[in-house]
Design an enzyme around this catalytic site. Sequence first.
Site, PDB file in Angstrom:
ATOM      1  N   GLU A  48      42.375  43.905  43.177  1.00  0.00           N
ATOM      2  CA  GLU A  48      40.972  43.848  43.594  1.00  0.00           C
ATOM      3  C   GLU A  48      40.583  45.085  44.404  1.00  0.00           C
ATOM      4  O   GLU A  48      39.493  45.622  44.257  1.00  0.00           O
ATOM      5  CB  GLU A  48      40.697  42.575  44.410  1.00  0.00           C
ATOM      6  CG  GLU A  48      40.711  41.296  43.581  1.00  0.00           C
ATOM      7  CD  GLU A  48      39.604  41.266  42.527  1.00  0.00           C
ATOM      8  OE1 GLU A  48      38.613  42.006  42.665  1.00  0.00           O
ATOM      9  OE2 GLU A  48      39.734  40.505  41.550  1.00  0.00           O
ATOM     10  N   TYR A 131      33.840  40.800  49.723  1.00  0.00           N
ATOM     11  CA  TYR A 131      34.091  40.628  48.291  1.00  0.00           C
ATOM     12  C   TYR A 131      35.584  40.367  48.038  1.00  0.00           C
ATOM     13  O   TYR A 131      35.955  39.428  47.319  1.00  0.00           O
ATOM     14  CB  TYR A 131      33.621  41.857  47.476  1.00  0.00           C
ATOM     15  CG  TYR A 131      34.196  41.772  46.084  1.00  0.00           C
ATOM     16  CD1 TYR A 131      33.599  40.959  45.134  1.00  0.00           C
ATOM     17  CD2 TYR A 131      35.399  42.417  45.763  1.00  0.00           C
ATOM     18  CE1 TYR A 131      34.156  40.800  43.881  1.00  0.00           C
ATOM     19  CE2 TYR A 131      35.970  42.257  44.508  1.00  0.00           C
ATOM     20  CZ  TYR A 131      35.350  41.444  43.566  1.00  0.00           C
ATOM     21  OH  TYR A 131      35.915  41.278  42.346  1.00  0.00           O
ATOM     22  N   ASP A 149      30.052  40.313  42.431  1.00  0.00           N
ATOM     23  CA  ASP A 149      30.137  41.769  42.316  1.00  0.00           C
ATOM     24  C   ASP A 149      28.887  42.255  41.582  1.00  0.00           C
ATOM     25  O   ASP A 149      27.992  41.457  41.265  1.00  0.00           O
ATOM     26  CB  ASP A 149      31.436  42.204  41.608  1.00  0.00           C
ATOM     27  CG  ASP A 149      31.414  41.897  40.115  1.00  0.00           C
ATOM     28  OD1 ASP A 149      30.518  41.150  39.662  1.00  0.00           O
ATOM     29  OD2 ASP A 149      32.290  42.408  39.395  1.00  0.00           O
TER      30      ASP A 149
END
Length: 306
Positions: A48, A131, A149
């Site tokens: 990520e 996030y 996102d």
Amino acid sequence: MPVVGSPRNTGRDPVPDLGTVLAWFDRAERDLPWRRDGVTPWQILVSEVMLQQTPVVRVEPVWHEWVRRWPAPADLARATGADAVRAWGKLGYPRRAMRLHACAQAIVERHGGTVPSSVDELLALPGVGDYTARAVACFAFGQDVPVVDINVRRVLARAVAGESDAAAPSAKRDLAAAVDALATVPEAKRPRLSAALMELGALVCTARSPRCGECPVSGDCAWLAAGAPSGTVAPRKVQKYEGTDRQARGRLLDVLRASDGAVPRARLDVAWERDPAQRDRALDSLLVDGLIEQTEDGLFALAGEA
Ligand code: SF4
């Protein structure tokens, strides 16, 4: 497709049943290495962070190398920050490597080497923003946590709000829209729907050329129903790299990555000769960011190697 009135829906815009996106995802999901069985939360966290500003195709080889060398947080925590920056290769924005290194150390110190599962504990780790914390909680631990996102924002802006593109990010509004969207499927399926919406935005509902004919929500898409007026998708500015301070930083860092130890200033000067003022600026910023260090006798090295 029926429009689902959910108890979690804020009532702003009717949200189509997104179960069709799940069915599409079952057929269209890319076989990405960090989605495979047996990948650990740490390895998902690494993916990520790498994917935040870098395309999948460039991330894949570096991610494989990182998880081979440092399969668990304790492995990376034992390495040096310079090792991490070197192994970051050409992914760009190399401060992410230092932050992952600090994150691994914090996971060892605070959590005994195990990645925590709650958004709050993840958020408390160095270099982990909203996030990333949500993505790890959702994709690594299967929690019903909205993850938003740019791809999800764009899909929901078009399909639900009827806009050609997402508005400027707003954490509160974006999360509320995602909660509404996720509420159209049973709770157990919501983590997978988050991944599916991201994939839909990445592969079908793309920024510049949405392929509505292949889209599982085309029957209920508000933007398509409004005629998807051509030309309403604003062309995106392509970020320039050539000649930027970022490129200058990259060149200087390349010299230090390729070196076993500290190097004299002259070695850096020849790496970026076109603009000495820009080179000075790039060098200063690398020092300020803690990516490199200067020795007492004026040599330069990756952080921790001076
Ligand atoms: S129908 Fe077109 S605009 Fe609407 S969500 Fe699908 S790809 Fe995007």
